[in-house]
Design a protein around this motif. Sequence first.
Motif, PDB file in Angstrom:
ATOM      1  N   PHE A 299      41.908  16.551  -8.749  1.00 25.89           N
ATOM      2  CA  PHE A 299      40.894  16.912  -9.735  1.00 25.89           C
ATOM      3  C   PHE A 299      40.376  18.336  -9.528  1.00 25.89           C
ATOM      4  N   TRP A 300      39.974  18.663  -8.309  1.00 29.21           N
ATOM      5  CA  TRP A 300      39.342  19.954  -8.051  1.00 29.21           C
ATOM      6  C   TRP A 300      40.314  21.107  -8.303  1.00 29.21           C
ATOM      7  N   ASN A 301      41.600  20.874  -8.092  1.00 27.89           N
ATOM      8  CA  ASN A 301      42.591  21.938  -8.295  1.00 27.89           C
ATOM      9  C   ASN A 301      42.791  22.288  -9.769  1.00 27.89           C
ATOM     10  N   HIS A 302      42.353  21.398 -10.655  1.00 30.03           N
ATOM     11  CA  HIS A 302      42.570  21.637 -12.085  1.00 30.03           C
ATOM     12  C   HIS A 302      41.294  22.081 -12.808  1.00 30.03           C
ATOM     13  N   LEU A 303      40.257  22.361 -12.071  1.00 27.06           N
ATOM     14  CA  LEU A 303      39.043  22.879 -12.697  1.00 27.06           C
ATOM     15  C   LEU A 303      39.218  24.359 -13.024  1.00 27.06           C
ATOM     16  N   TYR A 304      38.590  24.771 -14.096  1.00 27.03           N
ATOM     17  CA  TYR A 304      38.620  26.182 -14.498  1.00 27.03           C
ATOM     18  C   TYR A 304      37.308  26.820 -14.042  1.00 27.03           C
ATOM     19  N   HIS A 305      37.417  27.857 -13.231  1.00 20.41           N
ATOM     20  CA  HIS A 305      36.227  28.500 -12.656  1.00 20.41           C
ATOM     21  C   HIS A 305      35.912  29.785 -13.421  1.00 20.41           C
ATOM     22  N   PHE A 306      34.665  29.888 -13.881  1.00 19.09           N
ATOM     23  CA  PHE A 306      34.257  31.058 -14.656  1.00 19.09           C
ATOM     24  C   PHE A 306      32.763  31.292 -14.449  1.00 19.09           C
ATOM     25  N   LYS A 307      32.449  32.511 -13.887  1.00 16.70           N
ATOM     26  CA  LYS A 307      31.058  32.927 -13.659  1.00 16.70           C
ATOM     27  C   LYS A 307      30.275  31.885 -12.862  1.00 16.70           C
ATOM     28  N   ASP A 308      30.834  31.546 -11.708  1.00 18.93           N
ATOM     29  CA  ASP A 308      30.190  30.606 -10.780  1.00 18.93           C
ATOM     30  C   ASP A 308      29.963  29.210 -11.375  1.00 18.93           C
TER      31      ASP A 308
END
Length: 560
Positions: free
Chosen positions: A235-244
């Motif tokens: 799950f965590w590997n497929h999160l999209y990270h943007f502006k914290d």
Amino acid sequence: MRYCINCCIHLLPNDLHRQCFRCRGPDHNNQKCPVCKGESKIPLYSDSKQMKWLAVLEVRTDHCESWNGFFCLRKGKLCSLMFGLIIMTLVMVSYMLTGAKHGLLLIPSPFHYGAFASNPSLIDNESLSDMKDHYQPSKMNISYVKDYPSIKLIIDAITSKIEFTTRQRPDLEELRKQEPHMFSVIPNKFLPNSKNPCWYEEYRGNATTDPYATNSYALYSKRFRIVFDYLRKVFWNHLYHFKDKHYRLRCLPHFYIIGQPKCGTTDLYDRLRLHPEIRFSASKEPHWWTRKRFGIIRLRDGFHDRYPVEDYLDLFDLAAHQIQSVLQSEAVKEHGKMNNIIIGEASASTMWDNNAWIFFYDNSTEGEPPFLIQDFIHAFQPNAKFIIMLRDPVERLYSDYLYFASANKSAEDFHEKVAESLQLFESCVLDYSLRACVYNNTLNNAMPVRLQVGLYVVYLLDWLTVFNKDQILVLRLEDHASNMRYTMHRVFQFLDLGPLSEKQEALITKSPASNTRRPEDRSLGPMLPTTKAILRDFYRPFNTKLAQVLFDDAFLWKRT
């Protein structure tokens, strides 16, 4: 003082006993008396007071050989004989009823519906491998001819009440009031660079948070637990990270296989899974729109906690991960290419099952549901596509019976259940509209077989009041079985899928059929000819309307 009953029963008030020659005082003896000798008398004992009519008498029998005892004995024997005859009659009636039901009688039973001639070349359409099986006449010990006219009267009464009326669609605000949480989760716009409806949703958990801890599918169904165990790891590997902030990709299906049960939907699902551009939910049939969102796992078990829409969306996370990989690829980012992966969902209850509405929605008009499944799907996905696979409703019903009946399955039992269901359906349409009866939860649960599922045109017309005709592809199982390649090409074109190599197409079209009739059910043989004739009469007006709506006489299911 002793008295003889023959004379002293008429004692006078002045007690003149001495004038009676039979009353000789206390020393009187019946055996020595010239009058009483040889007779059996019943003496009465009284005190020395004057005897009155209401005096309490003590009666004793001097001789057991009295005629009264003989008559009592005869009455006892007569009562015993009558009781025995009653018991024998009850046993014989019980034998006739139970024996007739199981075909044990040597003569025809008058309690069954009549037989009817049928074409012995008719085929049994269970599924793909069954399409070539020809009808073999069943060996019957009982006749079903006698009462066929009574069932025909029921069918005629139902036919006279058939009226296809246009349904009034609810407006969007009414839908929002009914499902506010659903509207707060699903947006009204999706990502422009994805063919499949998807959007990004902010995730507020951390790396140690279990995103599926409260998912009802994972909690109540063992078959989902393996899938969710895998999803937790990645799950965590497929999160999209943007502006914290962290975002997860959420998706709804692009298309739905919505019906009908026992019409080949499983086979179609298995073949479409092999297409490189198609993904499906974690399970073929989540039944979320029709049951789980109302808290229904099985109707007979009552209601559980309602499954929120987030639980439904979790079922598409595997597919969403693959779509996200495409969206994050250089080809999409730099060259503006579209994601062509689409998601499907194949709950065969979506087209017809609106049984839960009566428990949750008010403002019913004459027993008709104010909101249907398609109203809510259209509110979120006005461009969604739907595939419907149908078959001869007569054969569909028998296949449905064989699949879901648990015990005592037989052609005779199926016949009796059909007759009972027709009577229940008639009692409804005499008082309510056709739509009210089709969506009547009480009636649908009471009928031993699901007659209503074969009324395809009633459901289709309600779907066509919400979606355009070009958004719904209607197929026949008979065509799918006879020309697999043709029907699959129709589906590929309808979903606007890319071309396939010869190897890929062969893999899809030549794989074995799925979900065929079980061997133990095959051994039961086909339905009785009279049952088939009855069901053909019942479904005929609905098939006629369906053929008119689709401009295709193949949906008449005429036999040659």
